[in-house]
Design an enzyme around this catalytic site. Structure first.
Site, PDB file in Angstrom:
ATOM      1  N   LYS A  10       0.808  -1.226   0.000  1.00  0.00           N
ATOM      2  CA  LYS A  10       0.000   0.000   0.000  1.00  0.00           C
ATOM      3  C   LYS A  10       0.844   1.280   0.000  1.00  0.00           C
ATOM      4  O   LYS A  10       2.052   1.236   0.261  1.00  0.00           O
ATOM      5  CB  LYS A  10      -0.942  -0.059   1.200  1.00  0.00           C
ATOM      6  CG  LYS A  10      -2.005  -1.157   1.087  1.00  0.00           C
ATOM      7  CD  LYS A  10      -2.972  -1.087   2.267  1.00  0.00           C
ATOM      8  CE  LYS A  10      -4.138  -2.046   2.089  1.00  0.00           C
ATOM      9  NZ  LYS A  10      -5.121  -1.907   3.198  1.00  0.00           N
ATOM     10  N   TYR A  50     -12.434  -1.951  -4.091  1.00  0.00           N
ATOM     11  CA  TYR A  50     -13.001  -2.026  -2.736  1.00  0.00           C
ATOM     12  C   TYR A  50     -14.524  -1.901  -2.753  1.00  0.00           C
ATOM     13  O   TYR A  50     -15.125  -1.491  -1.754  1.00  0.00           O
ATOM     14  CB  TYR A  50     -12.372  -0.957  -1.837  1.00  0.00           C
ATOM     15  CG  TYR A  50     -10.989  -1.322  -1.345  1.00  0.00           C
ATOM     16  CD1 TYR A  50     -10.802  -2.368  -0.441  1.00  0.00           C
ATOM     17  CD2 TYR A  50      -9.862  -0.616  -1.764  1.00  0.00           C
ATOM     18  CE1 TYR A  50      -9.537  -2.703   0.026  1.00  0.00           C
ATOM     19  CE2 TYR A  50      -8.589  -0.944  -1.298  1.00  0.00           C
ATOM     20  CZ  TYR A  50      -8.439  -1.992  -0.397  1.00  0.00           C
ATOM     21  OH  TYR A  50      -7.183  -2.320   0.072  1.00  0.00           O
ATOM     22  N   THR A  92      -6.276  -6.249  10.790  1.00  0.00           N
ATOM     23  CA  THR A  92      -6.463  -4.994  10.043  1.00  0.00           C
ATOM     24  C   THR A  92      -5.846  -3.808  10.784  1.00  0.00           C
ATOM     25  O   THR A  92      -5.194  -2.960  10.185  1.00  0.00           O
ATOM     26  CB  THR A  92      -7.973  -4.750   9.822  1.00  0.00           C
ATOM     27  OG1 THR A  92      -8.555  -5.916   9.220  1.00  0.00           O
ATOM     28  CG2 THR A  92      -8.205  -3.539   8.923  1.00  0.00           C
ATOM     29  N   ARG A 103       1.827  -6.169   9.301  1.00  0.00           N
ATOM     30  CA  ARG A 103       1.121  -4.957   9.729  1.00  0.00           C
ATOM     31  C   ARG A 103       1.632  -4.444  11.067  1.00  0.00           C
ATOM     32  O   ARG A 103       1.684  -3.233  11.297  1.00  0.00           O
ATOM     33  CB  ARG A 103      -0.380  -5.228   9.762  1.00  0.00           C
ATOM     34  CG  ARG A 103      -0.973  -5.188   8.345  1.00  0.00           C
ATOM     35  CD  ARG A 103      -2.387  -5.647   8.314  1.00  0.00           C
ATOM     36  NE  ARG A 103      -3.065  -5.289   7.063  1.00  0.00           N
ATOM     37  CZ  ARG A 103      -4.271  -5.725   6.718  1.00  0.00           C
ATOM     38  NH1 ARG A 103      -4.932  -6.540   7.536  1.00  0.00           N
ATOM     39  NH2 ARG A 103      -4.819  -5.359   5.583  1.00  0.00           N
ATOM     40  N   ASN A 113      -2.306   0.519   6.716  1.00  0.00           N
ATOM     41  CA  ASN A 113      -1.863  -0.729   7.348  1.00  0.00           C
ATOM     42  C   ASN A 113      -0.971  -1.577   6.425  1.00  0.00           C
ATOM     43  O   ASN A 113      -0.968  -2.798   6.489  1.00  0.00           O
ATOM     44  CB  ASN A 113      -3.072  -1.515   7.869  1.00  0.00           C
ATOM     45  CG  ASN A 113      -4.071  -1.829   6.761  1.00  0.00           C
ATOM     46  OD1 ASN A 113      -3.809  -1.558   5.601  1.00  0.00           O
ATOM     47  ND2 ASN A 113      -5.192  -2.417   7.129  1.00  0.00           N
ATOM     48  N   HIS A 116      -2.320  -5.224   1.600  1.00  0.00           N
ATOM     49  CA  HIS A 116      -3.608  -5.891   1.375  1.00  0.00           C
ATOM     50  C   HIS A 116      -3.356  -7.359   1.077  1.00  0.00           C
ATOM     51  O   HIS A 116      -2.370  -7.700   0.429  1.00  0.00           O
ATOM     52  CB  HIS A 116      -4.321  -5.257   0.164  1.00  0.00           C
ATOM     53  CG  HIS A 116      -5.483  -6.081  -0.328  1.00  0.00           C
ATOM     54  ND1 HIS A 116      -6.726  -5.988   0.227  1.00  0.00           N
ATOM     55  CD2 HIS A 116      -5.570  -7.041  -1.299  1.00  0.00           C
ATOM     56  CE1 HIS A 116      -7.555  -6.848  -0.391  1.00  0.00           C
ATOM     57  NE2 HIS A 116      -6.864  -7.488  -1.322  1.00  0.00           N
ATOM     58  N   GLU A 127      -9.389 -10.643  -7.703  1.00  0.00           N
ATOM     59  CA  GLU A 127      -8.419  -9.549  -7.535  1.00  0.00           C
ATOM     60  C   GLU A 127      -7.209  -9.733  -8.456  1.00  0.00           C
ATOM     61  O   GLU A 127      -6.709  -8.758  -9.020  1.00  0.00           O
ATOM     62  CB  GLU A 127      -8.015  -9.457  -6.056  1.00  0.00           C
ATOM     63  CG  GLU A 127      -9.192  -8.990  -5.198  1.00  0.00           C
ATOM     64  CD  GLU A 127      -8.931  -8.989  -3.701  1.00  0.00           C
ATOM     65  OE1 GLU A 127      -7.821  -9.375  -3.266  1.00  0.00           O
ATOM     66  OE2 GLU A 127      -9.854  -8.586  -2.955  1.00  0.00           O
TER      67      GLU A 127
HETATM   68  P1  GDP Z   1      -8.510  -6.216   5.629  1.00  0.00           P
HETATM   69  O1  GDP Z   1      -9.150  -7.394   4.916  1.00  0.00           O
HETATM   70  O2  GDP Z   1      -7.772  -6.632   6.881  1.00  0.00           O
HETATM   71  O3  GDP Z   1      -7.664  -5.378   4.716  1.00  0.00           O
HETATM   72  O4  GDP Z   1      -9.698  -5.290   6.177  1.00  0.00           O
HETATM   73  P2  GDP Z   1     -11.093  -4.824   5.526  1.00  0.00           P
HETATM   74  O5  GDP Z   1     -11.422  -5.622   4.292  1.00  0.00           O
HETATM   75  O6  GDP Z   1     -12.093  -4.808   6.633  1.00  0.00           O
HETATM   76  O7  GDP Z   1     -10.840  -3.309   5.115  1.00  0.00           O
HETATM   77  C1  GDP Z   1     -10.184  -2.968   3.922  1.00  0.00           C
HETATM   78  C2  GDP Z   1      -9.235  -1.821   4.203  1.00  0.00           C
HETATM   79  O8  GDP Z   1      -9.979  -0.671   4.582  1.00  0.00           O
HETATM   80  C3  GDP Z   1      -8.276  -2.032   5.379  1.00  0.00           C
HETATM   81  O9  GDP Z   1      -7.150  -2.812   5.056  1.00  0.00           O
HETATM   82  C4  GDP Z   1      -7.912  -0.609   5.760  1.00  0.00           C
HETATM   83  O10 GDP Z   1      -6.934  -0.049   4.863  1.00  0.00           O
HETATM   84  C5  GDP Z   1      -9.250   0.106   5.535  1.00  0.00           C
HETATM   85  N1  GDP Z   1     -10.037   0.142   6.772  1.00  0.00           N
HETATM   86  C6  GDP Z   1     -10.612  -0.899   7.438  1.00  0.00           C
HETATM   87  N2  GDP Z   1     -11.278  -0.486   8.519  1.00  0.00           N
HETATM   88  C7  GDP Z   1     -11.141   0.874   8.558  1.00  0.00           C
HETATM   89  C8  GDP Z   1     -11.619   1.897   9.433  1.00  0.00           C
HETATM   90  O11 GDP Z   1     -12.323   1.637  10.414  1.00  0.00           O
HETATM   91  N3  GDP Z   1     -11.263   3.192   9.116  1.00  0.00           N
HETATM   92  C9  GDP Z   1     -10.496   3.490   8.035  1.00  0.00           C
HETATM   93  N4  GDP Z   1     -10.186   4.789   7.789  1.00  0.00           N
HETATM   94  N5  GDP Z   1     -10.042   2.560   7.182  1.00  0.00           N
HETATM   95  C10 GDP Z   1     -10.351   1.269   7.430  1.00  0.00           C
END
Ligand code: GDP
Length: 138
Positions: A10, A50, A92, A103, A113, A116, A127
């Site tokens: 990222k 996304y 996450t 991470r 973080n 991905h 993807e």
């Molecule tokens: P991942 O599968 O661990 O990447 O998590 P998710 O699919 O839930 O979320 C996708 C991405 O969105 C995450 O990797 C973060 O970059 C971002 N993200 C997730 N939760 C939050 C949040 O609560 N706030 C913000 N600003 N970004 C978030």
């Protein structure tokens, strides 16, 4: 179980010069890079990638972040690749990620973080197909 997954190094990782270190971790854990490219995601691409998060409150911020700088996208191969990468990435929120995860080491916030990783075999296939043709996977 598929042996393929998909990753994005990222923008925060690229900005801080952590690309090479993260690739080293992936290689050390036995991931093979099937294909890798450097990309500046457009807003349209980030929104589509996304798409499942479209209704989430953080969606606009996520799209802004993912288009804020260069990323590297890669298709990876390893036995049980999806689970192996999710384990290596950590939670996450980097503050909740286990010690030794990517991470934990490189992430700075729940948004920024570092990396991905696909969350299922089906999504890995989608993807990878988002960025690569089958003929590019070596
Ligand atoms: P991942 O599968 O661990 O990447 O998590 P998710 O699919 O839930 O979320 C996708 C991405 O969105 C995450 O990797 C973060 O970059 C971002 N993200 C997730 N939760 C939050 C949040 O609560 N706030 C913000 N600003 N970004 C978030």
């Amino acid at each position: 179980m598929s042996n393929r997954t998909f990753t994005i190094i990222k923008p925060d990782s690229v900005r801080k010069g952590n690309f090479g270190k993260i690739v080293s971790r992936l290689e050390a854990e036995g991931f093979r890079i099937l294909s890798l490219k450097k990309v500046n995601l457009s807003t349209k691409q980030a929104e589509a990638f996304y798409g499942v998060h479209r209704e989430r409150p953080f969606f606009p911020d996520l799209v802004r972040y993912m288009t804020s700088g260069t990323v590297y996208v890669a298709a990876l191969e390893k036995e049980n690749a999806v689970l192996a990468l999710r384990t290596l990435m950590g939670a996450t929120d980097p503050s909740k990620a286990d010690a030794g995860t990517i991470r934990k080491e490189f992430g700075e916030s729940i948004e920024q973080n570092a990396i991905h990783g696909s969350d299922s075999d089906d999504n890995a296939k989608i993807e990878i197909g988002f960025f690569f043709a089958e003929s590019e996977l070596m």
